[in-house]
Design an enzyme around this catalytic site. Sequence first.
Site, PDB file in Angstrom:
ATOM      1  N   GLY A  76      11.965  19.984  37.769  1.00 36.21           N
ATOM      2  CA  GLY A  76      11.350  20.266  36.469  1.00 36.21           C
ATOM      3  C   GLY A  76      11.233  18.997  35.647  1.00 36.21           C
ATOM      4  O   GLY A  76      11.930  18.014  35.891  1.00 36.21           O
ATOM      5  N   ASN A 126      19.551  10.190  38.834  1.00 29.93           N
ATOM      6  CA  ASN A 126      18.332   9.489  38.394  1.00 29.93           C
ATOM      7  C   ASN A 126      18.423   7.980  38.600  1.00 29.93           C
ATOM      8  O   ASN A 126      18.158   7.205  37.676  1.00 29.93           O
ATOM      9  CB  ASN A 126      18.009   9.808  36.923  1.00 29.93           C
ATOM     10  CG  ASN A 126      17.548  11.231  36.719  1.00 29.93           C
ATOM     11  OD1 ASN A 126      18.288  12.055  36.178  1.00 29.93           O
ATOM     12  ND2 ASN A 126      16.354  11.560  37.158  1.00 29.93           N
ATOM     13  N   LYS A 162      23.290  22.129  37.656  1.00 26.82           N
ATOM     14  CA  LYS A 162      23.108  20.717  38.048  1.00 26.82           C
ATOM     15  C   LYS A 162      23.611  19.859  36.904  1.00 26.82           C
ATOM     16  O   LYS A 162      23.184  20.032  35.758  1.00 26.82           O
ATOM     17  CB  LYS A 162      21.627  20.469  38.316  1.00 26.82           C
ATOM     18  CG  LYS A 162      21.178  19.016  38.281  1.00 26.82           C
ATOM     19  CD  LYS A 162      19.778  18.880  38.866  1.00 26.82           C
ATOM     20  CE  LYS A 162      18.901  17.937  38.062  1.00 26.82           C
ATOM     21  NZ  LYS A 162      17.541  17.812  38.622  1.00 26.82           N
ATOM     22  N   LEU A 163      24.525  18.963  37.209  1.00 28.03           N
ATOM     23  CA  LEU A 163      25.059  18.054  36.194  1.00 28.03           C
ATOM     24  C   LEU A 163      24.388  16.698  36.343  1.00 28.03           C
ATOM     25  O   LEU A 163      24.342  16.128  37.438  1.00 28.03           O
ATOM     26  CB  LEU A 163      26.570  17.878  36.358  1.00 28.03           C
ATOM     27  CG  LEU A 163      27.435  19.128  36.221  1.00 28.03           C
ATOM     28  CD1 LEU A 163      28.907  18.758  36.410  1.00 28.03           C
ATOM     29  CD2 LEU A 163      27.220  19.814  34.868  1.00 28.03           C
TER      30      LEU A 163
HETATM   31  O1  SMG Z   1      12.861  20.775  33.493  1.00 29.07           O
HETATM   32  O2  SMG Z   1      14.870  21.579  33.423  1.00 29.07           O
HETATM   33  C1  SMG Z   1      14.089  20.643  33.503  1.00 29.07           C
HETATM   34  C2  SMG Z   1      14.641  19.260  33.648  1.00 29.07           C
HETATM   35  C3  SMG Z   1      15.189  19.082  35.007  1.00 29.07           C
HETATM   36  O3  SMG Z   1      16.791  17.408  35.359  1.00 29.07           O
HETATM   37  C4  SMG Z   1      15.636  17.665  35.273  1.00 29.07           C
HETATM   38  N1  SMG Z   1      14.670  16.741  35.433  1.00 29.07           N
HETATM   39  O4  SMG Z   1      15.315  13.965  37.509  1.00 29.07           O
HETATM   40  O5  SMG Z   1      15.189  16.010  37.986  1.00 29.07           O
HETATM   41  C5  SMG Z   1      15.153  15.105  37.152  1.00 29.07           C
HETATM   42  C6  SMG Z   1      14.968  15.370  35.687  1.00 29.07           C
HETATM   43  C7  SMG Z   1      13.912  14.535  35.078  1.00 29.07           C
HETATM   44  C8  SMG Z   1      13.731  14.816  33.649  1.00 29.07           C
HETATM   45  S1  SMG Z   1      12.862  13.613  32.810  1.00 29.07           S
HETATM   46  C9  SMG Z   1      12.613  14.358  31.271  1.00 29.07           C
HETATM   47 MG    MG Z   2      16.018  14.427  39.470  1.00 26.59          MG
END
Ligand code: SMG
Ligand code: MG
Length: 368
Positions: free
Chosen positions: A292, A192, A162-163
């Site tokens: 996550g 995001n 995932k990028l």
């Molecule tokens: O836990 O590997 C992980 C991070 C995964 O990209 C990730 N999380 O929007 O999905 C999301 C983001 C939020 C992270 S905020 C620190």
């Molecule tokens: Mg996300």
Amino acid sequence: MKLEAVELIRLNVPLKSAFRTSEGSVTVHEVVWVHAITDVGEGWAECAANALPDYSSEYHTGAGAVLQEFFIPELMKLGNKLTAEKVAPTLHWAKGHRMAKAALETAILDAQLRAANTSFATYLGAVKTKVPAGVSVGIMDSLPELMGFVEGYLAVGYLRIKLKIEPGWDYEPVKLVRETFGPDLLLQVDANTAYTRNDFDLLKRLDEFNLLLIEQPIEEEDILGHKKLADYINTPVCLDESIVSAGVARDAIELGATEIINIKPARVGGYLEAVKIHDIAQASGIPVWCGGMLETGIGRAANLALAALPNFTLPGDTSASARYFETDTTAPFVLVNGHIDVPTGPGIGVDPISEVVQRYTVSTAWVK
Ligand code: SMG
Ligand code: MG
């Protein structure tokens, strides 16, 4: 059971490398733990709230405060009538603060399940003993740096990339990763909320890369905007930040605003609400996967149990401990042939390693 005391522990856990999203960059995972002491035993949970209110309105100091001031005393008032299943109904009067509520519910559920000698996986309805792992790759300073990280993650066996994207870091990095690693790579992107309704043509250009999904491209409150985008582009739209409850999930599905859902138990107020979303999505033919929040082992363990439910049909952001930390707070979760084992022990199935926890602890507060 009865809630006798709660220890709130603030930890600063250094990340191996900075994790940058369209919302900002973190180099230290700053987090609050909930350590529940009950008459049947202890339970643990990691609150997912970030240090800043950037992913959602919650942040770690605020989560600690609302737990201490309202939620923990409220549950203590239940006396010996407390069960994990009563946490959400009891705290329902309080608006929002879902990550704080989720952490408290999870710690109490952990204590309850440890006492019953039952694992989270069994309790939640898991059907798998290991789950496929993806990895979320942050925004980088340069394309060569990005390629180095992606290559490294694929070399150790991650099954999906995932990028993170934002305006100015979207078409080019996605194109380079797709062209370098070929059409079979499972590839998705996460914005995001960085785009607006004015960016639909730009986002449509990503259609040529046959992505699994685009996650939360526009702001979380604009669910209708996501429906319009879903109609406009071929890449499936997947909501993350927008889905804060089973009710919102049901509505977004019915509206056609989300074709896949990222389930994060913390974002929706806990594992019980997360299972409801899983079930609603399954009944509607909408696949889900587990998101996550850079959790250490204490948070990751329960996420892995959830990710073993039947409608979690896509690899999650449930990566191995080594993706994030030199030293995890529990025995490390390891990647084996692209998968991570679901814990089988009672409760979350892992225990904090006290000398590691001590090293990362910034402060503790007791509510009694
Ligand atoms: O836990 O590997 C992980 C991070 C995964 O990209 C990730 N999380 O929007 O999905 C999301 C983001 C939020 C992270 S905020 C620190
Ligand atoms: Mg996300």
